[in-house]
Scaffold this motif. Structure first.
Motif, short mmCIF file in Angstrom:
data_model
loop_
_atom_site.label_atom_id
_atom_site.label_comp_id
_atom_site.label_asym_id
_atom_site.label_seq_id
_atom_site.Cartn_x
_atom_site.Cartn_y
_atom_site.Cartn_z
N ILE A 177 -18.12 31.54 26.17
CA ILE A 177 -18.44 30.48 24.96
C ILE A 177 -17.11 29.56 24.85
N TYR A 178 -17.30 28.39 25.20
CA TYR A 178 -16.16 27.35 24.42
C TYR A 178 -16.31 26.98 23.33
N PRO A 179 -16.14 27.53 22.02
CA PRO A 179 -16.40 26.30 20.92
C PRO A 179 -15.73 25.85 20.42
N GLY A 180 -16.19 24.84 19.34
CA GLY A 180 -14.75 23.98 18.72
C GLY A 180 -15.89 22.98 17.85
N SER A 181 -15.05 21.75 17.54
CA SER A 181 -15.87 20.70 16.64
C SER A 181 -16.19 19.23 17.95
N PHE A 182 -15.48 18.82 19.04
CA PHE A 182 -15.68 18.26 19.82
C PHE A 182 -15.48 16.38 19.48
N VAL A 238 -13.59 31.44 24.71
CA VAL A 238 -12.57 30.96 25.49
C VAL A 238 -12.08 30.33 24.52
N LYS A 239 -11.13 29.82 24.24
CA LYS A 239 -10.17 29.08 22.98
C LYS A 239 -9.15 28.28 23.71
N GLY A 240 -8.50 27.24 23.75
CA GLY A 240 -7.31 26.92 24.24
C GLY A 240 -6.54 26.63 23.21
N LEU A 241 -5.02 27.09 24.18
CA LEU A 241 -4.13 26.52 22.87
C LEU A 241 -2.73 26.18 23.41
N ARG A 242 -2.68 24.80 22.25
CA ARG A 242 -1.90 23.42 22.51
C ARG A 242 -0.36 24.12 22.40
N ALA A 243 -0.35 24.91 21.44
CA ALA A 243 1.19 24.76 20.62
C ALA A 243 0.96 25.86 19.27
N SER A 294 1.55 25.70 16.76
CA SER A 294 0.41 25.57 15.68
C SER A 294 -0.80 26.01 16.04
N ASP A 295 -1.33 26.29 16.59
CA ASP A 295 -2.52 26.66 16.97
C ASP A 295 -3.08 28.13 16.94
N TYR A 296 -1.44 29.14 17.05
CA TYR A 296 -1.27 30.65 17.46
C TYR A 296 -2.51 30.77 15.99
N GLN A 310 -3.87 30.17 13.85
CA GLN A 310 -5.30 30.18 12.80
C GLN A 310 -6.08 30.57 14.20
N GLU A 311 -5.78 29.86 15.30
CA GLU A 311 -6.72 31.11 16.47
C GLU A 311 -6.84 32.25 16.33
N VAL A 312 -5.76 33.17 16.53
CA VAL A 312 -5.54 34.93 16.39
C VAL A 312 -6.40 35.44 15.39
N ALA A 315 -3.76 28.73 28.42
CA ALA A 315 -2.68 27.75 27.20
C ALA A 315 -2.92 26.46 28.58
N SER A 316 -2.79 25.03 27.39
CA SER A 316 -3.00 23.99 27.80
C SER A 316 -2.00 23.06 29.52
N SER A 317 -2.52 22.39 29.48
CA SER A 317 -2.33 22.15 30.45
C SER A 317 -1.12 20.75 29.83
N LYS A 335 0.41 17.92 30.32
CA LYS A 335 0.03 16.58 30.23
C LYS A 335 -0.42 16.76 29.00
N TYR A 336 -1.82 17.50 28.17
CA TYR A 336 -2.62 17.69 27.35
C TYR A 336 -1.97 18.07 26.14
N THR A 337 -0.64 19.00 25.93
CA THR A 337 -0.34 19.00 24.77
C THR A 337 -0.52 18.57 23.53
N TYR A 338 -0.16 17.35 23.31
CA TYR A 338 -0.08 16.51 22.19
C TYR A 338 -1.75 16.40 22.28
N LEU A 339 -3.00 16.01 23.03
CA LEU A 339 -4.25 15.94 22.63
C LEU A 339 -4.77 16.47 21.98
N SER A 340 -5.61 15.52 20.57
CA SER A 340 -6.77 16.00 20.19
C SER A 340 -7.72 15.44 19.87
#
Ligand code: ADP
Length: 166
Positions: free
Chosen positions: A5-10, A86-91, A93-95, A97-99, A118-120, A122-127
């Motif tokens: 499962i990949y959960p989120g607000s999307f 599954v969770k994506g980690l950008r930086a 700062s995500d770590y 809360q996600e842990v 780990a976020s690719s 080119k998308y680490t800044y993107l939310s």
């Protein structure tokens, strides 16, 4: 069958989310992208609209299903027979809360493992928040979200601004 499962607000789905979906889809037999409904947070799009946008962007991945849930992720995973979140980690700062979420989810459902991608770069800044901020000021969203939903976001933002102006 390995189900994740990949959960989120999307709210809404971004190219960063889509990158995680594409990569995770290659690792499991089935990937359920689940819009988690947080009744305390009013989003730009309704949960049903978010599901529709996600379906439009993920239609080309046969193993991806899109759903939404109002309950606890741990219960949803049990019901759907999923053993992995599954969770994506950008930086960093995500770590934190996600842990914390991963530990809680495993307490609630000991069969459930959380895997981080780990976020690719080119998308680490993107939310989704950045996307909404850009849309509010009329910036070109083509670099941030899939082309097929750019107009939906602009329209929704215009409607919201008109409502607020009234
Ligand atoms: P946001 O509103 O911050 O974009 P979501 O709740 O929709 O976040 O995110 C769902 C999941 O996707 C989370 O695991 C989040 O860390 C991850 N995610 C969000 N944006 C990206 C990105 N640009 N790259 C990698 N993972 C991301």
């Amino acid at each position: 069958m390995k189900i994740a499962i990949y959960p989120g607000s999307f709210d809404p789905v971004t190219l960063g989310h889509l990158n995680i979906i594409k990569r995770a889809a290659g690792c499991f037999d089935k990937l359920i992208v689940c819009v988690m409904v947080n009744s305390a947070k009013q989003g730009l799009f309704t949960p049903e609209e978010r599901v529709e946008l996600l379906r439009r962007c993920t239609g080309r991945f046969p193993c991806v299903e899109v759903d939404f849930s109002e309950g606890l992720l741990a219960d949803y995973a049990r019901r759907r027979g999923a053993k992995v979140v599954v969770k994506g980690l950008r930086a960093v700062s995500d770590y934190e809360q996600e842990v914390q979420m991963a530990v809680i989810n495993r307490k609630l459902n000991p069969d459930l493992e959380t895997m981080f991608l780990a976020s690719s770069d080119k998308y680490t800044y993107l939310s989704s928040t950045i996307v909404k901020e850009m849309a509010r000021y009329g910036a070109d969203l083509g670099e941030f979200v899939p082309r097929e939903i750019v107009e939906d976001i602009n329209r929704k933002m215009r409607e919201q601004q008109e409502r607020k102006g009234n």
